[in-house]
Write an enzyme that holds these catalytic residues in place. Sequence first.
Site, short mmCIF file in Angstrom:
data_model
loop_
_atom_site.label_atom_id
_atom_site.label_comp_id
_atom_site.label_asym_id
_atom_site.label_seq_id
_atom_site.Cartn_x
_atom_site.Cartn_y
_atom_site.Cartn_z
N GLY A 282 0.82 -1.20 0.00
CA GLY A 282 0.00 0.00 0.00
C GLY A 282 0.85 1.24 0.00
O GLY A 282 2.05 1.21 0.31
N GLY B 145 0.60 5.66 0.75
CA GLY B 145 -0.13 6.84 1.18
C GLY B 145 0.60 8.10 0.74
O GLY B 145 1.59 8.05 0.00
N GLY B 146 0.08 9.22 1.23
CA GLY B 146 0.68 10.49 0.82
C GLY B 146 2.08 10.68 1.33
O GLY B 146 2.90 11.35 0.69
N GLY C 147 4.10 7.94 2.78
CA GLY C 147 4.90 6.74 2.89
C GLY C 147 4.29 5.57 2.17
O GLY C 147 3.29 5.70 1.46
N LYS C 148 4.92 4.41 2.35
CA LYS C 148 4.42 3.20 1.72
C LYS C 148 4.67 2.02 2.65
O LYS C 148 5.48 2.08 3.58
CB LYS C 148 5.10 2.98 0.37
CG LYS C 148 6.62 2.81 0.47
CD LYS C 148 7.21 2.64 -0.91
CE LYS C 148 8.75 2.51 -0.84
NZ LYS C 148 9.34 2.35 -2.19
N LYS D 19 6.84 -0.45 7.06
CA LYS D 19 6.36 0.87 6.69
C LYS D 19 7.55 1.82 6.60
O LYS D 19 8.39 1.88 7.51
CB LYS D 19 5.35 1.40 7.70
CG LYS D 19 4.74 2.72 7.27
CD LYS D 19 3.52 3.10 8.10
CE LYS D 19 2.87 4.37 7.59
NZ LYS D 19 1.66 4.73 8.34
N ASP E 205 -7.94 10.00 13.23
CA ASP E 205 -8.14 9.81 11.79
C ASP E 205 -8.91 8.51 11.53
O ASP E 205 -8.58 7.76 10.62
CB ASP E 205 -6.80 9.78 11.06
CG ASP E 205 -6.97 10.00 9.55
OD1 ASP E 205 -8.01 10.58 9.14
OD2 ASP E 205 -6.09 9.58 8.79
#
Length: 946
Positions: free
Chosen positions: A170, A172-173, A175-176, A192, A290
Amino acid sequence: MSQDPQDPRRAALDALSRGWLDPAALWEAARRFERSGGDISAAELLAGLLPPDRVAALCDPTTRTLVDEPEADPGDAPAADDPGEPPSGGVPVTSLGPSSSRAIAAGPAVTPPERDALREDPYTALPVRRLVDVAGLAGLTPEEGGGEEAAPLLGGAIGGPRYVVGEELGRGGEGKVMLAIDRDIGRRVAVKLLRQGARADRTLVRRFVEEARITGQLEHPSVIPIYDLGVLPDGQPFYTMRVVRRRSLRDVLTNPDLRKEWPLSRLCTMLAQVCRAMSYAHARGVVHRDLKPENVLLGGYGEVYVADWGIAKLMGETEIDPTPSVADLTMRAGTQLGSILGTPGYMPPEQALGEWEQLDHRADLFALGVVLYEVLTLRRPFEGTSALDVITKTVRGEVRSPRLVWPGCPLVLEDLALKMLQKRKEDRPASAEEVAHELEGYLEGARERARRKEEAKALVEEARDPVGRYKRLGAEKNRLAAEARALLRDVKGWEPVERKQGGWALEDRARAAEAEAARALAEAIEMYSQALGHDPDCAPARSALADLYWASAEQASAERREPLRQFYESLVRDYDDGRYAARLSADARLSVRTSPPGARAVAYRYAERGRLLVPGEELRLGETPVTEARLTPGSWLVVLRAPGKRDTRVPVLCRRGEHAVAEVNLYTDAEIGAESLYVPGGTCIIGGDPEAFDALPRQEVTVPDFALMRFPVTFGGYLEFVAALWARDPALAQKRMPRLDTTDGELVEREADGRWRVRDILVEGEGRRWCTREQLVDVPVYGIDWFDAVAYAAWRGGRDDVPWRLPTEAEREKAARGADGRPYPWGEGFDPTFCKMRESRAGVPQPEIVGAFPIDESPYGVRDLAGGARDWMADIHRALSARDALRPPEPGPADARDAAGMRYMRGGNWTSIPIWCRAASRTNDFAMARLNSTSVRLARSLFAKE
């Protein structure tokens, strides 16, 4: 590093290698070391973190520690069946540092400025270096004491890099997440990483490490466990965690096929697990900030994980990056970093406004409320065209009730969602545990049933208002209609519109009230139906619906709308609580008492055949008095026969579950009169026919015994009156002469021999087929005004020594409709051949003799009440009594035509259209009017003093 076991750094690493210290305890040891400036003993460093016996073991120089184990040869390669083999397509990446210090040793040295930063800001900087690294813990470079000695400290049997990275899981804005093999333990893990270049962003690095630290402290089945925290050789941090390679709640909500696998009960169970995880986090001072469907991961075996703690916060600690106001931000989709922390549409107003000091665990409850709202409706409560628009609606907008989006939404869940979405955090639930309890209560069903009962009760109370309006408006409609009739009663059709405007306005208001009453009734029925939808056993709602439907059935019965009556009665059966069961299924009871007693009573139930109501089979009731005979509900004709008395016909309406009582006086032929028929007194229905013209409002009235002539007075009978007057007063006879207000003039003439005859102009041409010249004397007299009719009754009374008079409206309608309120004397249906009206014969309508249409007969045997000729009435029902109508003197020839006011007429005539033939229809005209359609029929009271 010193090999002295008293060295606090070595003792901490030794404890970690033994598994005695977890990451949180090691973090606390590191902070103690930094605060002391390195001036602290091993025992002081570990005090309170380990039991005293373990502290003593670590400080004993005779104790061999695990860190003394030699490191395997870095060049050793794993065996072919080594569980550390990389995933398919994966390659060993030596730049991804392992958790052991052998990778840290190969990394860049820590420079003195960085060492100073560690001491100035140990909270942020220390996690950037490996917490298990002696150099990181002490803040020293390899050259300053670590050097190559650090390499074997946590060495294992497997050489080379600890992690071998495979596919990306996956992104994200910031990281990965990559799939990797932990070769030391032999398991798959998720790694991560921050995105490329993020290491230069001090705030991102600090948040990244904070996420790992906070998540690692949350040891809960629904929080993805953190396995390891470290840095790459280039200094970039990473952490490893459990691999959860399934779907998110967002996938379930957006994929119709997946949604079928997740019914509401399963989704609520899942949300309860999320609430338990959040309750655990909140108890440890952690706020997620979040929560959204993307961050709720669903495993293949019922696992539920709350993921992405990247902007989580420990309550009481300073915010890493205070956020500017909303007005200063440029928003983008997803979790906001560097602007607002959180996701627009999910964060509560206090979070959206950047009021960090106001933020607590109830911020997560708001976000969970949004998630619950989405689960219920597949829509978000706050939607907009931009993030700023969504935030504005979150802060200021109203939440649409979930039931307005999904009518089937359970009430308990709707209440819970709306409570969680309150603007003020004080108005939200107290805890995530409370939310979980509510969800479980819904799943158990008891709480939902209780909530539905409350809602049903509230709807029943709310329905009182439309029910009250329905009743008030119905009464208002009747009042306005009556006022309109009274106002228009004396207004003729040819008069100016101005004279009619007032009555029309009242009619318009009556129609508006009727329409509003219908809407109120529909509103009440809808509320009661909704109440039963919530609680099918809600007795007040069922009872109220039964009452409303029963009233509607009664109204339909009064209007003789049989299919509609049956429909409403079927609804009464559906909702009856037992109060109407007896009426709906019970027989009727009939008691008949006569004066004198001893009459033989025979009953016939009316049945419709060929549009006529005809008596059915004979049912012998015995001699009177008859007490509570059981009869099938309906309309009956009772015939009483007694020696010396005329046979008496008594129509009776027998209602279900009710007891009808007939009190009947029996009379001789002489008392009734040869030309008359007896109409026994009693209660009857008049008015209420919506298809009749100017009908009275439906009402039940009591009419005393009276006799009514079988037929209207004929020309032959009226000419006897004219002849008698002529012999005494020719001028008066001339005044009473039948004539029309048209050019036809007089309808009778005196022959040379002194006899009076009817002029041939009454019937001409084709009409002679039905009425010959010889039969003209048997045509109902017409061309007489109301005063002529009154004068004739007085003369006839004097001649017969009988108190003849004109009938009242109630008597005339009772004589035509019997006891059941039928629209026509013969029953329900109409055909032009049933009575004398304009379409009864082919050709031009012309009068005919009385009795020419035998079907036009009432239950009492009275004839020609629907056609032939109208009858002048003695009164205007409840507006002008018969006595008062006679008080003013008759106007003279010079008086205006309207000098005596209006009078009413009943019945159809040979020029009528069908509506005039209905028994409830009424017409009026000036009392001095002479029409070709109005005659006279005589009545007399029985037992009355006249």
